[in-house]
Design a protein around this motif. Structure first.
Motif, PDB file in Angstrom:
ATOM      1  N   PHE A 187       2.788   7.746 -15.788  1.00  0.00           N
ATOM      2  CA  PHE A 187       4.144   8.332 -15.828  1.00  0.00           C
ATOM      3  C   PHE A 187       5.222   7.266 -15.708  1.00  0.00           C
ATOM      4  O   PHE A 187       6.326   7.526 -15.241  1.00  0.00           O
ATOM      5  N   ARG A 188       4.868   6.058 -16.129  1.00  0.00           N
ATOM      6  CA  ARG A 188       5.834   4.957 -16.088  1.00  0.00           C
ATOM      7  C   ARG A 188       7.104   5.333 -16.806  1.00  0.00           C
ATOM      8  O   ARG A 188       7.063   5.905 -17.893  1.00  0.00           O
ATOM      9  N   GLY A 189       8.221   5.025 -16.164  1.00  0.00           N
ATOM     10  CA  GLY A 189       9.519   5.350 -16.756  1.00  0.00           C
ATOM     11  C   GLY A 189      10.081   6.642 -16.185  1.00  0.00           C
ATOM     12  O   GLY A 189      11.272   6.882 -16.255  1.00  0.00           O
TER      13      GLY A 189
ATOM     14  N   VAL B 236       9.021  11.829 -11.246  1.00  0.00           N
ATOM     15  CA  VAL B 236       7.645  12.324 -11.211  1.00  0.00           C
ATOM     16  C   VAL B 236       6.769  11.361 -10.418  1.00  0.00           C
ATOM     17  O   VAL B 236       5.976  11.771  -9.568  1.00  0.00           O
ATOM     18  N   ARG B 237       6.944  10.089 -10.666  1.00  0.00           N
ATOM     19  CA  ARG B 237       6.098   9.105  -9.966  1.00  0.00           C
ATOM     20  C   ARG B 237       6.267   9.214  -8.450  1.00  0.00           C
ATOM     21  O   ARG B 237       5.298   9.310  -7.700  1.00  0.00           O
ATOM     22  N   GLU B 238       7.522   9.203  -8.012  1.00  0.00           N
ATOM     23  CA  GLU B 238       7.762   9.251  -6.565  1.00  0.00           C
ATOM     24  C   GLU B 238       7.243  10.539  -5.951  1.00  0.00           C
ATOM     25  O   GLU B 238       6.717  10.542  -4.835  1.00  0.00           O
TER      26      GLU B 238
ATOM     27  N   VAL C 244      -5.884 -10.294   4.610  1.00  0.00           N
ATOM     28  CA  VAL C 244      -6.322 -10.756   3.291  1.00  0.00           C
ATOM     29  C   VAL C 244      -6.541  -9.539   2.400  1.00  0.00           C
ATOM     30  O   VAL C 244      -7.234  -8.599   2.761  1.00  0.00           O
ATOM     31  N   ASN C 245      -5.949  -9.577   1.219  1.00  0.00           N
ATOM     32  CA  ASN C 245      -6.087  -8.496   0.241  1.00  0.00           C
ATOM     33  C   ASN C 245      -6.564  -9.122  -1.063  1.00  0.00           C
ATOM     34  O   ASN C 245      -5.734  -9.648  -1.795  1.00  0.00           O
ATOM     35  N   SER C 246      -7.822  -9.166  -1.391  1.00  0.00           N
ATOM     36  CA  SER C 246      -8.911  -8.484  -0.726  1.00  0.00           C
ATOM     37  C   SER C 246     -10.210  -9.206  -1.014  1.00  0.00           C
ATOM     38  O   SER C 246     -10.222 -10.171  -1.759  1.00  0.00           O
TER      39      SER C 246
ATOM     40  N   PHE D 215     -10.531  -0.447   4.620  1.00  0.00           N
ATOM     41  CA  PHE D 215     -11.179  -0.068   3.359  1.00  0.00           C
ATOM     42  C   PHE D 215     -10.128   0.319   2.345  1.00  0.00           C
ATOM     43  O   PHE D 215      -9.165   1.021   2.668  1.00  0.00           O
ATOM     44  N   ASP D 216     -10.349  -0.074   1.110  1.00  0.00           N
ATOM     45  CA  ASP D 216      -9.547   0.429   0.003  1.00  0.00           C
ATOM     46  C   ASP D 216     -10.498   1.085  -0.982  1.00  0.00           C
ATOM     47  O   ASP D 216     -11.158   0.408  -1.770  1.00  0.00           O
ATOM     48  N   PRO D 217     -10.596   2.425  -0.922  1.00  0.00           N
ATOM     49  CA  PRO D 217     -11.547   3.123  -1.791  1.00  0.00           C
ATOM     50  C   PRO D 217     -11.034   3.325  -3.220  1.00  0.00           C
ATOM     51  O   PRO D 217     -11.547   4.197  -3.922  1.00  0.00           O
TER      52      PRO D 217
ATOM     53  N   SER E 188       6.253  -6.069 -10.096  1.00  0.00           N
ATOM     54  CA  SER E 188       7.706  -5.966 -10.223  1.00  0.00           C
ATOM     55  C   SER E 188       8.209  -6.995 -11.231  1.00  0.00           C
ATOM     56  O   SER E 188       8.058  -8.193 -11.038  1.00  0.00           O
ATOM     57  N   LEU E 189       8.785  -6.471 -12.292  1.00  0.00           N
ATOM     58  CA  LEU E 189       9.321  -7.371 -13.331  1.00  0.00           C
ATOM     59  C   LEU E 189      10.391  -8.276 -12.766  1.00  0.00           C
ATOM     60  O   LEU E 189      10.503  -9.447 -13.114  1.00  0.00           O
ATOM     61  N   LYS E 190      11.193  -7.684 -11.868  1.00  0.00           N
ATOM     62  CA  LYS E 190      12.284  -8.450 -11.270  1.00  0.00           C
ATOM     63  C   LYS E 190      11.743  -9.626 -10.460  1.00  0.00           C
ATOM     64  O   LYS E 190      12.186 -10.767 -10.597  1.00  0.00           O
TER      65      LYS E 190
ATOM     66  N   SER F  37       1.075   3.282  -5.815  1.00  0.00           N
ATOM     67  CA  SER F  37       1.776   3.389  -7.107  1.00  0.00           C
ATOM     68  C   SER F  37       0.834   3.334  -8.311  1.00  0.00           C
ATOM     69  O   SER F  37       1.230   3.699  -9.424  1.00  0.00           O
ATOM     70  N   ASN F  38      -0.404   2.880  -8.070  1.00  0.00           N
ATOM     71  CA  ASN F  38      -1.376   2.885  -9.176  1.00  0.00           C
ATOM     72  C   ASN F  38      -1.566   4.301  -9.728  1.00  0.00           C
ATOM     73  O   ASN F  38      -1.808   4.487 -10.922  1.00  0.00           O
ATOM     74  N   LEU F  39      -1.503   5.261  -8.807  1.00  0.00           N
ATOM     75  CA  LEU F  39      -1.832   6.651  -9.115  1.00  0.00           C
ATOM     76  C   LEU F  39      -1.073   7.175 -10.327  1.00  0.00           C
ATOM     77  O   LEU F  39      -1.600   7.951 -11.129  1.00  0.00           O
TER      78      LEU F  39
HETATM   79  N1  THG Z   1      -5.250  -2.119  -3.690  1.00  0.00           N
HETATM   80  C1  THG Z   1      -5.020  -3.277  -3.052  1.00  0.00           C
HETATM   81  N2  THG Z   1      -4.071  -4.128  -3.439  1.00  0.00           N
HETATM   82  C2  THG Z   1      -3.313  -3.854  -4.520  1.00  0.00           C
HETATM   83  C3  THG Z   1      -3.512  -2.659  -5.230  1.00  0.00           C
HETATM   84  C4  THG Z   1      -4.505  -1.781  -4.782  1.00  0.00           C
HETATM   85  N3  THG Z   1      -2.334  -4.703  -4.912  1.00  0.00           N
HETATM   86  C5  THG Z   1      -1.617  -4.502  -6.129  1.00  0.00           C
HETATM   87  C6  THG Z   1      -1.453  -3.029  -6.442  1.00  0.00           C
HETATM   88  N4  THG Z   1      -2.708  -2.372  -6.313  1.00  0.00           N
HETATM   89  C7  THG Z   1      -0.455  -2.402  -5.510  1.00  0.00           C
HETATM   90  N5  THG Z   1       0.889  -2.826  -5.812  1.00  0.00           N
HETATM   91  C8  THG Z   1       1.638  -2.271  -6.827  1.00  0.00           C
HETATM   92  C9  THG Z   1       2.897  -2.776  -7.070  1.00  0.00           C
HETATM   93  C10 THG Z   1       3.714  -2.222  -8.042  1.00  0.00           C
HETATM   94  C11 THG Z   1       3.235  -1.171  -8.799  1.00  0.00           C
HETATM   95  C12 THG Z   1       1.975  -0.670  -8.592  1.00  0.00           C
HETATM   96  C13 THG Z   1       1.174  -1.216  -7.577  1.00  0.00           C
HETATM   97  C14 THG Z   1       4.081  -0.568  -9.879  1.00  0.00           C
HETATM   98  N6  THG Z   1       5.040  -1.312 -10.423  1.00  0.00           N
HETATM   99  C15 THG Z   1       5.883  -0.867 -11.481  1.00  0.00           C
HETATM  100  C16 THG Z   1       5.066  -0.527 -12.741  1.00  0.00           C
HETATM  101  O1  THG Z   1       4.150  -1.275 -13.054  1.00  0.00           O
HETATM  102  O2  THG Z   1       5.397   0.442 -13.382  1.00  0.00           O
HETATM  103  C17 THG Z   1       6.784  -2.002 -11.856  1.00  0.00           C
HETATM  104  C18 THG Z   1       8.172  -1.548 -12.078  1.00  0.00           C
HETATM  105  C19 THG Z   1       9.122  -2.692 -12.012  1.00  0.00           C
HETATM  106  O3  THG Z   1       8.920  -3.712 -12.697  1.00  0.00           O
HETATM  107  O4  THG Z   1      10.056  -2.612 -11.216  1.00  0.00           O
HETATM  108  O5  THG Z   1       3.889   0.554 -10.248  1.00  0.00           O
HETATM  109  O6  THG Z   1      -4.750  -0.704  -5.349  1.00  0.00           O
HETATM  110  N7  THG Z   1      -5.767  -3.555  -1.983  1.00  0.00           N
END
Ligand code: THG
Length: 619
Positions: A561-563, A567-569, A446-448, A513-515, A360-362, A555-557
């Motif tokens: 599609f940033r911006g 679509v992202r949601e 703990v992550n991770s 698990f985080d696959p 988060s930039l903010k 949100s990684n997924l």
């Molecule tokens: N697995 C585990 N931990 C993690 C991740 C994971 N931690 C970090 C991350 N991945 C999960 N958290 C985010 C937080 C924000 C975004 C994606 C993953 C994101 N942020 C916007 C972007 O980059 O476009 C920022 C927009 C803004 O600045 O407001 O998408 O996979 N264990």
């Protein structure tokens, strides 16, 4: 240990009553406290009851003897404040080891002279006069006048004196801040390991008032989940309240704790002069009810109680069967100020992603500009929007991540509307994770960790996490790199599970698990398999390891599609719809920013489903 356990299965054991009340009755003067030895001490010692073990051991011995003769099975050493932190008020910190040693020896000699096979010495370990979870200065909420390490070191010294003096039990008592307690338990376990010995440990918490919370804000349930990683022979409650007021909290603890239960209340609530008036008969009546209702295994008295109270308790307890330890189902039990239990029938658990400096930039700007109030408001917003846990990440090259993690965790601790939820400490740096663990009162995550650097480091870090009492996310990552395919995801997680449960001693329910959720539709062919492989791996892992949780950074997924937030949601929502069905039960998400699956426009949904399942390629 074995003798105590056996006795507790068949009997309700009796603890002694207050030391302070008894000492008061001797009307001691400064010269008694000083003795010959400290007659030229620079400041007054009157009121420092623990020093009497060195200067008036005859009195301490007499009090112990009165309690043993009244029927107490467990007498507590005169060491409630015998730690260097509390003793520094009297400039007595250099005598702490000796105070503990002598106090333990005095109590032991009384047990040897007047006790029987049912008699034990409990080494009293008090809370100190500082709190690791609270600021002493309201204008600086993140300020602390004591750290986990300071406490740990002080407790280690105290515990060493107690062990060397021959105690049978450790009693970490009057816990008003669970982080202090965790430091004590950490120190005691470290010492026991070094000495290659096993002494049973009891913990007794203090509920301050009718709110049912500790001074540092935890509920009874949250308190228990914060410390149950330690093998405790008993957990219970003492002080602050009388038996009548303590009952609901005792009753709750008795239901949830899968170990023996102790209770030693004050002789009622304090009167207008700060004294305690409840008679032996009145107190005994309440304790009898606790026993008849099957709530207790160990009972005694705290402030204001006397040998007469203990005698009365003995009389009523005779013949009453002790509480049976209940079977507790293996569920993930986390806590902030409040408890969170992850039950299979619960909905998906939202972990707030926005308190992440790279997410988060903010948030990044607020932290960089030290606008902690605003940074906290992001955390608050996540919780208000339904995050049941918040992920905190301060990994940024230009910042001192460790300092920022500590600062933010301490700031959060002063905001009950945020710190009610468990915390997930997110960092790729072990030092940041460990600093975080030292600043969590509750049971967090703990992550991770991962097998990235090999098994030795993995085991070392997991062992450490276990000692701090946190759950853990394991990334599907090994010496060869991140798992991208279904096969590697399952393989690595399976390997990690076996190491954690068979070698380290982790409970399956404390493993997540985080696959790996990676960006899809990036333009690179290979990436189009990522979502489907995550979902398939989730299904297999959940089937093979039903108590484990499956999580991921949702949100990684949609990074490509940033911006385009619509679509992202929508992508996140469609992905979760399928991943949850496959067994994904928690995820790091932008809480409150998920589209409702059924509301997604038909065409968009079809497109996204195509992208996620990538049907062009036959599997
Ligand atoms: N697995 C585990 N931990 C993690 C991740 C994971 N931690 C970090 C991350 N991945 C999960 N958290 C985010 C937080 C924000 C975004 C994606 C993953 C994101 N942020 C916007 C972007 O980059 O476009 C920022 C927009 C803004 O600045 O407001 O998408 O996979 N264990």
């Amino acid at each position: 240990m074995r003798r105590l356990k056996k006795l507790l299965k068949e009997n309700i054991l009796i603890m002694d009553g207050a030391m302070g009340t008894m000492v008061q009755s001797y009307n001691l003067k400064e010269s008694d406290f000083q003795g010959k030895r400290f007659s030229d001490h620079s400041i007054d010692l009157i009121g420092n009851n623990d020093i009497l073990s060195l200067t008036r051991p005859d009195i301490i011995k007499e009090v112990h003897t009165l309690y043993i003769k009244a029927g107490a099975n467990i007498i507590e050493t005169n060491t409630f404040s015998s730690n260097s932190i509390s003793q520094s008020d009297y400039k007595m910190e250099n005598f702490v080891y000796e105070m503990n040693l002598e106090s333990a020896k005095i109590a032991k000699s009384v047990v040897n002279d007047f006790g029987n096979d049912f008699s034990f010495v409990a080494g009293a370990v008090g809370p100190t006069n500082r709190t690791a979870s609270l600021s002493p200065d309201i204008s600086k909420p993140s300020f602390r006048n004591i750290s986990f390490d300071d406490l740990k070191n002080a407790y280690y010294e105290q515990a060493a004196g107690l062990i060397d003096g021959g105690i049978d039990i450790f009693l970490v008592e009057t816990v008003f801040d669970t982080l202090n307690c965790k430091a004590a338990l950490y120190a005691i376990n470290e010492l026991l390991k070094e000495r290659n010995t096993d002494i049973p440990i009891m913990v007794s918490g203090t509920i301050t008032d009718a709110s049912g919370r500790t001074l540092s804000g935890q509920t009874v349930e949250a308190f228990w989940y914060s410390i149950r990683h330690v093998d405790l022979i008993a957990v219970g409650l003492n002080c602050a309240l009388g038996a009548k007021e303590i009952r609901p909290w005792l009753s709750e603890l008795s239901t949830i704790a899968d170990t023996f239960i102790s209770v030693y209340p004050n002789a009622g609530l304090p009167n207008e002069y700060g004294g305690y008036d409840e008679s032996p008969k009145e107190l005994a009546k309440f304790i009898e009810e606790f026993a008849l209702d099957g709530l207790v295994n160990i009972v005694g008295g705290c402030c204001g109680t006397t040998p007469e109270h203990i005698r009365a308790i003995c009389d009523v307890i005779k013949g009453i069967k002790p509480r049976k330890i209940p079977a507790i189902s293996p569920l993930t039990r986390l806590s902030g100020l409040e408890a969170v239990v992850l039950r299979p029938e619960n909905n998906f658990v939202n972990i707030g992603e926005r308190t992440n400096i790279t997410g988060s930039l903010k948030f990044k700007r607020y932290i960089k500009e030290k606008k902690y109030e605003q940074a906290l408001s992001i955390a608050r917003e996540q919780v208000n929007n339904g995050a049941q846990i918040i992920d905190i990440n301060m990994d940024e090259g230009l910042l001192d991540s460790e300092t920022e993690m500590i600062e933010f965790l301490r700031s959060i601790a002063s905001e009950p509307d945020i710190s009610k939820v468990p915390i997930m400490i997110d960092s790729s740096k072990w030092s940041v994770i460990e600093s975080g663990l030292k600043n969590l009162q509750g049971k967090g995550i703990v992550n991770s960790i991962s097998l990235k650097e090999g098994e030795d480091l993995f085991v070392e870090q997991a062992t450490s996490i276990l000692k701090y009492g946190a759950a853990v996310i394991v990334m599907a990552f090994d010496e060869k790199g991140q798992a991208e395919t279904y096969k590697r995801k399952v393989q690595i997680c399976t390997r990690a599970f076996n190491i954690l449960t068979k070698h380290v001693g982790f409970a399956p329910e404390d493993i997540i698990f985080d696959p790996n959720i990676f960006a899809i539709a990036t333009g690179i062919d290979k990436h189009n398999e990522f979502a489907r492989d995550f979902i398939r791996a989730t299904e297999t892992l959940k089937k093979n390891f039903p108590l484990v949780h499956i999580s991921g950074g949702v949100s990684n997924l949609s990074f490509s599609f940033r911006g385009n937030d619509i679509v992202r949601e929508s992508m996140h929502s469609v992905f979760l719809y399928h991943a949850i069905k496959a067994g994904m039960d928690m995820g790091i998400v932008n809480a409150g920013q998920l589209a409702v699956y059924d509301d997604i426009e038909h065409n968009l949904k079809e497109c996204i489903e195509n992208v996620i399942f990538n049907p062009q390629k036959k599997s």
